[in-house]
Design a protein around this motif. Structure first.
Motif, PDB file in Angstrom:
ATOM      1  N   ASP A  92     -75.276 -53.524 -97.220  1.00 11.75           N
ATOM      2  CA  ASP A  92     -76.427 -52.897 -97.880  1.00 11.75           C
ATOM      3  C   ASP A  92     -76.540 -51.394 -97.625  1.00 11.75           C
ATOM      4  O   ASP A  92     -77.260 -50.705 -98.332  1.00 11.75           O
ATOM      5  CB  ASP A  92     -77.730 -53.576 -97.435  1.00 11.75           C
ATOM      6  CG  ASP A  92     -77.812 -55.016 -97.899  1.00 11.75           C
ATOM      7  OD1 ASP A  92     -77.125 -55.358 -98.884  1.00 11.75           O
ATOM      8  OD2 ASP A  92     -78.548 -55.793 -97.271  1.00 11.75           O
ATOM      9  N   GLN A  93     -75.842 -50.890 -96.610  1.00 11.82           N
ATOM     10  CA  GLN A  93     -75.883 -49.457 -96.288  1.00 11.82           C
ATOM     11  C   GLN A  93     -74.749 -48.669 -96.951  1.00 11.82           C
ATOM     12  O   GLN A  93     -74.453 -47.553 -96.547  1.00 11.82           O
ATOM     13  CB  GLN A  93     -75.819 -49.244 -94.764  1.00 11.82           C
ATOM     14  CG  GLN A  93     -77.046 -49.712 -94.012  1.00 11.82           C
ATOM     15  CD  GLN A  93     -77.081 -51.222 -93.851  1.00 11.82           C
ATOM     16  OE1 GLN A  93     -76.091 -51.839 -93.527  1.00 11.82           O
ATOM     17  NE2 GLN A  93     -78.238 -51.806 -94.123  1.00 11.82           N
ATOM     18  N   GLN A  94     -74.102 -49.260 -97.954  1.00 15.19           N
ATOM     19  CA  GLN A  94     -72.985 -48.614 -98.654  1.00 15.19           C
ATOM     20  C   GLN A  94     -71.801 -48.399 -97.719  1.00 15.19           C
ATOM     21  O   GLN A  94     -71.070 -47.435 -97.835  1.00 15.19           O
ATOM     22  CB  GLN A  94     -73.411 -47.254 -99.236  1.00 15.19           C
ATOM     23  CG  GLN A  94     -73.350 -47.205-100.716  1.00 15.19           C
ATOM     24  CD  GLN A  94     -73.704 -45.817-101.241  1.00 15.19           C
ATOM     25  OE1 GLN A  94     -74.101 -44.904-100.532  1.00 15.19           O
ATOM     26  NE2 GLN A  94     -73.548 -45.663-102.519  1.00 15.19           N
ATOM     27  N   GLU A  95     -71.635 -49.305 -96.796  1.00 13.44           N
ATOM     28  CA  GLU A  95     -70.525 -49.229 -95.861  1.00 13.44           C
ATOM     29  C   GLU A  95     -69.545 -50.351 -96.158  1.00 13.44           C
ATOM     30  O   GLU A  95     -69.939 -51.456 -96.517  1.00 13.44           O
ATOM     31  CB  GLU A  95     -71.016 -49.388 -94.418  1.00 13.44           C
ATOM     32  CG  GLU A  95     -71.970 -48.325 -93.978  1.00 13.44           C
ATOM     33  CD  GLU A  95     -72.668 -48.685 -92.684  1.00 13.44           C
ATOM     34  OE1 GLU A  95     -72.934 -47.756 -91.910  1.00 13.44           O
ATOM     35  OE2 GLU A  95     -72.954 -49.877 -92.444  1.00 13.44           O
ATOM     36  N   MET A  96     -68.289 -50.033 -95.987  1.00 16.83           N
ATOM     37  CA  MET A  96     -67.255 -51.041 -96.103  1.00 16.83           C
ATOM     38  C   MET A  96     -67.077 -51.668 -94.725  1.00 16.83           C
ATOM     39  O   MET A  96     -66.859 -50.957 -93.743  1.00 16.83           O
ATOM     40  CB  MET A  96     -65.946 -50.407 -96.571  1.00 16.83           C
ATOM     41  CG  MET A  96     -64.809 -51.393 -96.708  1.00 16.83           C
ATOM     42  SD  MET A  96     -63.281 -50.596 -97.216  1.00 16.83           S
ATOM     43  CE  MET A  96     -63.673 -50.178 -98.899  1.00 16.83           C
ATOM     44  N   VAL A  97     -67.189 -52.970 -94.662  1.00 15.42           N
ATOM     45  CA  VAL A  97     -67.020 -53.699 -93.406  1.00 15.42           C
ATOM     46  C   VAL A  97     -65.683 -54.430 -93.480  1.00 15.42           C
ATOM     47  O   VAL A  97     -65.478 -55.274 -94.354  1.00 15.42           O
ATOM     48  CB  VAL A  97     -68.179 -54.690 -93.173  1.00 15.42           C
ATOM     49  CG1 VAL A  97     -67.977 -55.448 -91.872  1.00 15.42           C
ATOM     50  CG2 VAL A  97     -69.520 -53.954 -93.186  1.00 15.42           C
ATOM     51  N   ILE A  98     -64.788 -54.070 -92.575  1.00 18.14           N
ATOM     52  CA  ILE A  98     -63.448 -54.642 -92.539  1.00 18.14           C
ATOM     53  C   ILE A  98     -63.347 -55.508 -91.298  1.00 18.14           C
ATOM     54  O   ILE A  98     -63.579 -55.018 -90.187  1.00 18.14           O
ATOM     55  CB  ILE A  98     -62.377 -53.531 -92.486  1.00 18.14           C
ATOM     56  CG1 ILE A  98     -62.495 -52.613 -93.704  1.00 18.14           C
ATOM     57  CG2 ILE A  98     -60.980 -54.134 -92.355  1.00 18.14           C
ATOM     58  CD1 ILE A  98     -61.703 -51.330 -93.582  1.00 18.14           C
ATOM     59  N   GLU A  99     -63.023 -56.783 -91.460  1.00 21.82           N
ATOM     60  CA  GLU A  99     -62.829 -57.659 -90.311  1.00 21.82           C
ATOM     61  C   GLU A  99     -61.403 -58.199 -90.311  1.00 21.82           C
ATOM     62  O   GLU A  99     -60.940 -58.742 -91.311  1.00 21.82           O
ATOM     63  CB  GLU A  99     -63.822 -58.821 -90.315  1.00 21.82           C
ATOM     64  CG  GLU A  99     -65.184 -58.396 -89.858  1.00 21.82           C
ATOM     65  CD  GLU A  99     -66.064 -59.552 -89.410  1.00 21.82           C
ATOM     66  OE1 GLU A  99     -67.151 -59.251 -88.902  1.00 21.82           O
ATOM     67  OE2 GLU A  99     -65.677 -60.729 -89.569  1.00 21.82           O
ATOM     68  N   CYS A 100     -60.753 -58.020 -89.174  1.00 21.63           N
ATOM     69  CA  CYS A 100     -59.399 -58.520 -88.989  1.00 21.63           C
ATOM     70  C   CYS A 100     -59.444 -59.638 -87.958  1.00 21.63           C
ATOM     71  O   CYS A 100     -59.970 -59.452 -86.852  1.00 21.63           O
ATOM     72  CB  CYS A 100     -58.481 -57.394 -88.498  1.00 21.63           C
ATOM     73  SG  CYS A 100     -56.780 -57.940 -88.195  1.00 21.63           S
ATOM     74  N   THR A 101     -58.903 -60.789 -88.315  1.00 26.26           N
ATOM     75  CA  THR A 101     -58.812 -61.935 -87.415  1.00 26.26           C
ATOM     76  C   THR A 101     -57.340 -62.218 -87.160  1.00 26.26           C
ATOM     77  O   THR A 101     -56.570 -62.433 -88.103  1.00 26.26           O
ATOM     78  CB  THR A 101     -59.483 -63.181 -88.031  1.00 26.26           C
ATOM     79  OG1 THR A 101     -60.845 -62.858 -88.328  1.00 26.26           O
ATOM     80  CG2 THR A 101     -59.421 -64.364 -87.077  1.00 26.26           C
ATOM     81  N   ALA A 102     -56.964 -62.195 -85.883  1.00 20.76           N
ATOM     82  CA  ALA A 102     -55.588 -62.481 -85.488  1.00 20.76           C
ATOM     83  C   ALA A 102     -55.581 -63.720 -84.610  1.00 20.76           C
ATOM     84  O   ALA A 102     -56.472 -63.887 -83.760  1.00 20.76           O
ATOM     85  CB  ALA A 102     -54.991 -61.293 -84.728  1.00 20.76           C
TER      86      ALA A 102
END
Length: 156
Positions: A92-102
Motif C-alpha cells: 500500500d506504500q507503493q513499495e515493491m516487496v521481494i521475498e526470497c525463500t531458500a
C-alpha cells in the motif's frame, strides 16, 4: 564469539562436519520504494519497461544469485539448494516487496542464500527502472525467518 574467526584471530570457514543434517529454510525480504513515474508502468502483475518485464527478470536474477552465494561471499559454503523461490508484490506504500525463500537438506543453513537472492532481485529492479528515475530506493534487506539448525527464528 564470531563463527568465522579462529582462535588466532584469522578468518576461517565454519567446520560443519559434526553438525546434523536437517531440513533448513530461510526467508529474506528486500523492500524497494518506487516513485510515481515507475509505478505508472505497472500493468497487470508486472512492470513493463523497454528492457522487458521487471518482476520476471528480477525473479530469475535473484534465483541465479542465490545459487551462486558460495562464490560471492568468501566464507560461505557452496550449497546445492533444494529450492529457491522469489515472490514480488506491491504494498500500500507503493513499495515493491521481494521475498526470497531458500531451502536445503544439509548441515548448514541458507540464510545468506535467501539474503543474496532478495538483494540481487532488488538491484535488478533498480537496474531495469533507473532510466525512468533515480529516486528508486532499496530501503532494507533483512532475514524474516529461518528454520532448521540450532534454533528457529521468525521476525514479527
Amino acid at each position: 564469539m564470531l563463527s568465522h574467526i579462529d582462535d588466532k584471530g584469522n578468518p576461517t570457514m565454519v567446520d560443519v562436519g559434526e553438525k546434523q543434517v536437517s531440513r533448513r529454510t530461510a526467508v529474506a525480504r528486500s523492500i524497494v520504494s518506487l516513485p510515481d513515474e515507475v509505478m505508472r508502468l505497472l500493468t497487470g502483475a508486472d512492470l513493463q519497461t523497454k528492457k522487458g518485464p521487471v518482476f520476471q527478470t528480477a525473479i530469475i536474477a535473484g534465483i541465479m544469485a542465490a545459487k551462486k552465494t558460495g562464490e560471492l561471499i568468501p566464507l560461505c559454503h557452496p550449497l546445492g539448494l533444494d529450492n529457491c523461490t522469489i515472490a514480488i508484490k506491491i504494498n500500500d506504500q507503493q513499495e515493491m516487496v521481494i521475498e526470497c525463500t531458500a531451502t536445503i537438506t544439509a548441515k548448514t543453513g541458507v540464510e545468506m542464500e535467501a539474503l543474496v537472492g532478495a538483494s540481487i532481485a532488488a538491484l535488478t529492479v533498480y537496474d531495469m527502472c533507473k532510466a525512468m528515475s533515480h529516486d528508486i530506493v532499496i530501503k532494507e534487506t533483512r532475514l524474516v525467518e529461518k528454520t532448521g539448525g540450532k534454533r528457529d527464528f521468525k521476525r514479527t
